[in-house]
Motif scaffolding. Sequence first.
Motif, mmCIF file in Angstrom:
data_model
loop_
_atom_site.group_PDB
_atom_site.id
_atom_site.type_symbol
_atom_site.label_atom_id
_atom_site.label_comp_id
_atom_site.label_asym_id
_atom_site.label_seq_id
_atom_site.Cartn_x
_atom_site.Cartn_y
_atom_site.Cartn_z
ATOM 1 N N MET A 683 21.068 112.552 44.941
ATOM 2 C CA MET A 683 22.328 113.158 45.712
ATOM 3 C C MET A 683 21.832 113.498 46.744
ATOM 4 S SD MET A 683 25.953 113.662 46.395
ATOM 5 C CE MET A 683 26.592 113.954 48.072
ATOM 6 N N ALA A 684 20.392 114.585 46.710
ATOM 7 C CA ALA A 684 19.354 115.005 47.844
ATOM 8 C C ALA A 684 18.740 114.168 48.435
ATOM 9 C CB ALA A 684 18.667 115.658 47.091
ATOM 10 N N ASN A 685 18.498 113.860 47.926
ATOM 11 C CA ASN A 685 17.553 112.032 48.611
ATOM 12 C C ASN A 685 18.337 110.862 49.619
ATOM 13 O OD1 ASN A 685 15.493 112.947 47.657
ATOM 14 N ND2 ASN A 685 15.388 110.974 45.593
ATOM 15 N N MET A 686 19.926 111.191 48.637
ATOM 16 C CA MET A 686 20.863 109.879 50.313
ATOM 17 C C MET A 686 21.485 111.218 50.702
ATOM 18 S SD MET A 686 23.918 108.436 48.607
ATOM 19 C CE MET A 686 22.891 107.257 46.978
ATOM 20 N N VAL A 688 19.613 113.896 52.922
ATOM 21 C CA VAL A 688 18.140 112.636 53.562
ATOM 22 C C VAL A 688 18.220 111.280 54.531
ATOM 23 C CG1 VAL A 688 15.991 112.974 53.228
ATOM 24 C CG2 VAL A 688 16.416 114.286 51.740
ATOM 25 N N TRP A 689 18.264 110.568 53.432
ATOM 26 C CA TRP A 689 18.209 109.260 53.682
ATOM 27 C C TRP A 689 20.445 109.015 55.154
ATOM 28 C CZ3 TRP A 689 15.489 105.727 55.835
ATOM 29 C CH2 TRP A 689 17.145 104.631 56.732
ATOM 30 N N GLU A 690 20.754 109.810 54.989
ATOM 31 C CA GLU A 690 21.917 110.058 56.006
ATOM 32 C C GLU A 690 21.397 110.523 57.073
ATOM 33 O OE1 GLU A 690 26.677 111.017 55.549
ATOM 34 O OE2 GLU A 690 25.539 110.690 54.509
ATOM 35 N N GLU A 691 21.143 111.734 56.623
ATOM 36 C CA GLU A 691 20.910 112.337 58.003
ATOM 37 C C GLU A 691 19.657 112.035 58.975
ATOM 38 O OE1 GLU A 691 19.617 116.546 56.492
ATOM 39 O OE2 GLU A 691 21.303 117.557 56.379
ATOM 40 N N THR A 692 18.416 111.070 58.209
ATOM 41 C CA THR A 692 17.625 110.596 58.901
ATOM 42 C C THR A 692 18.334 109.081 59.900
ATOM 43 O OG1 THR A 692 16.763 110.203 57.547
ATOM 44 C CG2 THR A 692 15.347 108.600 58.921
ATOM 45 N N LEU A 693 19.364 108.383 59.001
ATOM 46 C CA LEU A 693 20.123 107.439 59.976
ATOM 47 C C LEU A 693 20.994 107.919 60.757
ATOM 48 C CD1 LEU A 693 20.859 104.924 57.213
ATOM 49 C CD2 LEU A 693 19.798 104.358 58.618
#
Length: 1310
Positions: A683-686, A688-693
Amino acid sequence: MLDGDFWLFKSCNMSQLSAGDEVQLQSLLKQLLRSVSDRISGAPSAECAEEILLHLEETDNNFHNYEFVRYLRQHVESSLGPVVEDELQNLTRGGQHAVGPGQDTSIHAVTRRTRDSAQYHQMLQTLKATMILVVESLINKFDEDQLRKEEMHREIERCQPNSQFADNCSDSDSSFHQSYTFIRQEQLQVLAEKLDSSKPKEVRREALQALCCATPSDVLSCESWSALRRNLCSALTEPDLSENVLQFFAKSFSSSPLNVTREIYTSLAKGLESAFLSQRLSFPTRSAAVDINSPQISRLLKQIRLMNDFQKEVTTFWIRHPEKYMEEIIESTFCLLSFHHDHGSTGTEKTLEPVHLLSLLDIKATWFNKWMHGYYSRTVVLRLLERKYKTLIVSALQQCLHFSESFERSSGEAADSHVEDSSDPGLPQRGVFTRRDLEYSFFVHSLCILGKLIIYTNGRKLFPIKIRKHKDPVTLTELIVILINIMYRHPQPSNGDSSLTGSLSPSCLVMEVLWMLCERTECAADCLHQTAVIETLLTPVVALLNAQQTNLKNPAATLILIADVLARIANTDRGLALFLYEKNLVVAHSEKTFAAHIVVQFTLRLLNKALPSLRESDASQTLCGAFIFVCRQMYNTCEGLQVLQTYGLHKAVAAAWKKTSSLSERIPTPVSGSCTGPSTQEMANMLVWEETLLGSLLNFAATPRGLLLLQQTGAINECVSYMFSRFTKKLQVSRCEKFGYGVMVTQVAATAPGVAALHSSGFVRLLVVDLWSALECGSDDARVVRPKPTPMDSIDRSCLKSFLSLINLLSSSSSVWELLCRQPLANKSEYSLREIPSSIPDLIDRLVAVDSDVKIHSLFQYEQSHVFGLRLLSVLCCCLDSFLLLESQYNICCTLLQSQRENVADQDATDGAIIIDSLSVERNRVLVRVHVVGGPSERRLPSRALEEGELPYSWPMFLSYPPPSCYVPTLQVKNDTQECEISAFLASSEEPKGEESWLEICRRHFCKAIKSKPNTLTGKVLADLLEKVVVHLSSSALGSFFSAAQYKEEKNVKNVALSSVEQLGIQTCFRYGCYLQVLQEDAESGLELLMKHMKNFLSTQRVKTSSALVSLQDGYPGHDWLASTVFLIMAGNLERSLHLLLNLSCQLSSAFIWPARIHASVHVPQEVAESGISPVYWCTAHNVEMLLKAEVPLVHSAFRMSGFTPSQMCLHWLTQCFWNYLDWTEICQYICTCVVMGPDYQVYLCVAVFKHLEPEILERTQSQELQIFLKEEPIKGFEFSSYLEFMMGLQRRYREIVLTDMESIRNPPE
């Protein structure tokens, strides 16, 4: 000082010092000296120690607590007390009572008489004689104790002949904790003789021990110093004596001036050079190693460490000494480090050199970094390297080459086990270093030296460099390529290698060098912005795109590093141009292409997971984000987006975000008591990836065109909410952006969907609340150190930031309509003092429309707050459409006039004088601004400033419209009957002969008329010109861009209802036309009928939409200023105006000079029509920003610094056809230029206007009032005739780009 003198004079008994007092004084003085021993031992000389004692009372807080000082004080009181008492009684008898300031005078008088007394002089003599005896007795006892200690020391040495000396030769044993002996010149002469190499070793050791106990300043300044230094250098080479010599050298370094320590340093360097030359230590082979605990190596390391410590400290003070001293130190260092490179051993045997041991002690070459930091020393370093010691750089470069070439895949794992930084206390201490350790430490040392060297211009001039076994010299570009290849082979430390810290891994070291180069414009241009470097960086990317194998040890980790460097290069103007426009950079599919295309293609493949070799990598999302970040540095600029927009990167990023967002919603919420490790991490990785996008999508909003693309993805609300969350936390946009979110907020706020997203995110509410807190609440809860000054400016500096933020938010009429349309004011009967407004209508209700006592009493600072509201209103009303909305909904003018009537001194008088204050002055300015229309020479706006004299405010105020005539200057009627070539050309009906077309001939005449006779292009000439050109273009297939207008004049067109905004706009245009004397008194009905025709016609040209945006619900949000302008040009002729507008509607220029025509038009794609963003913004303003950066870079930078955008001002000017900013003549020429010369001249005109305003823009940026200036002030002094040549030059350079972009309006990139 008075208190210090006063305690001297109190008691009444004169006393003599007895023998008991002498013994007591010895004890007390010894105790005092022990207490201040640290201060005295740090003194470089006896004179300095004396100065310390003399000023001890000033520097020591415990001075009066010392027993010796107390004894002296008691003695003085008992000796001089009677004298003081007598003097005080004499003053009292004389009637001089010391009260207030006179007390100081009395004390001075008593002190002076006491010092002149016989008792005082007798006390001094007695005390001096006694103290001399005490000090001599102490010195004698000290000498006896010292001799006794020396005898005891010799006895201990005889008992322990094999004992070793402790390691106290370096800075780890501070010289400040040593005891000193004051030694005479004769003794130093004897010690120098005893240190001669012919003397027995025992004698020399005793002499060294005595020398170490002596004060270094005495030794270094003695007459025998030359002989001493020679003998010390000789002793330095002997194992049994070197420890003592180093101990003396360490003390001397810490307590002697540079002119002396340089001699010691150079001697130490020469001694080391001789030691390495004589010992000829072998470099370890594969099976051997260097043991630093061996006596031979340990002795050399201690000497080099002492030198290195001095190297790092000397930079703090050598600037205070002559340059020759510094040059001697630098030259002796370079001579030592480069000596063996010239005189190395023959054959294949390799010797251990000083630089190898130095790199073990100072692996990152801190000494060299410090020497290169200051210009004073850097000049000498570079001069010596160039003239005499270039071999030092050759050796460093050779080592980097050796490290790069010696790498083999089979030994890759072992090659990564390197030396750790010995200065790191967290690392285990090592005593044995292998060949690979020494070579790697030397490589790190060499890389750090080269990295520091090439960031300076003169350092880069040392290249190219000729090295052994290489046919051609190594250039600067080749060095960078070598470093990049090293990074490829060592992308990260291996997991099992505990000795290799991140800062010492090859990849980190190379990246540090590349980062330093990227941060400096000249360095980046010379080192990184080269074809070979970019090709090397992109070689793995091209290989993966072509489904080829790469030789990368860890592809994902390496590509992340590549992306980091590419992003930093693309963040500079020169690097961005290299990526976008240099086609000879990268070979792909056997063809040359642009670097930008390679990067964006690779990024799309990563987003689509179309690269099998990287798809399963654990770092796939990190890698993808890194390459998106590279693209982000390109598409957040106008020129970069122009190149990348065809790839649809925004769609790919949005699709990835939507997919990630939906997946994150499916992850189950962790349940208490269950194993949640993997799920939580996932969940944490996802997230971070969502905020990056989201952050990557948000950066499309940095440009007008990008904002349109962002709106079409459907993620604008989420992106703005993400921006708002970071904005409130005051987080940086990214590591490469130099400014915060201010510019992006302004760009977003220029459009209806953007400001709607800002409103829904809570940004508008936060802005209003922060403004209210600064304006009404202030900082009363803060501690008051000084009274708060009364604000002199109409906007207090504490509220200026909020004021500018509000202007940025409400600059566009679209944003004003979106936030205020159909929003009534509260007009409550009661307002609580704690009630804080939370919206723009609330703010207008509380600060602008202050029309009741209730509202006045609800403000803590009524005048300041109301002035703030009026200033905001003044800026808002500069946009005519915004004013029409405010006036139609809130009746602003009546409210202001009523407030002026209530501000009359005599309320009973029908025409009393208005009280002059800041509020009436501001109201008067707003009333004139909104009623009087005209350019810089067609209206006069009253000043806000008061004048000196009997009449402080010379501008007349008024209680009803129309305003006094002084605000409307007399119109200078120009003779437009003057013959000109274009008039004759238009009157001629002959077809042109030759290759030149009619339109080309017309353009030539038009340009000639503007340059030579601009005053002739008015009235009938302009009307005929527009009519003829529009008809000519409409009749040709090339001229008709849109389908021809099919409009039948309906009889019931008079029944078309006009909004209150349109009716107010008609009244405004009619007043202006009457002032210009182009309209008759009955022309208002004709203008109204024209507006009804246009509303009826344009309603058939618009798409039907269900959008929630206010601007898309009831037709065009505002007045049709182009139709009104045409009506005035045609002198009120309804029929000619209507036909011209209908013919114009099928031409490309109508999409840009006629905003009402293209609003939600059927001629653009449905998505664009429903976006609520005008082509004037996403096309014209976008190209203006792009050209402005290239042609007027200082203005572009000024806008960036101010948080404002050129696109907002372009949208403002062009939407209202420059009304109130240019004179009527220039407005007419603007319309004709865009129709005759082409719509791209709209872009060139805006750039020319910004160029014209450049001096003012730069000045106003410094004073933080750029937005206010551009909004409130007309464009003074601008003439088409002066800038037509400049605009034609822009056309020749940019027409292919700009006009092509404008022609793509029917099918813009999606």
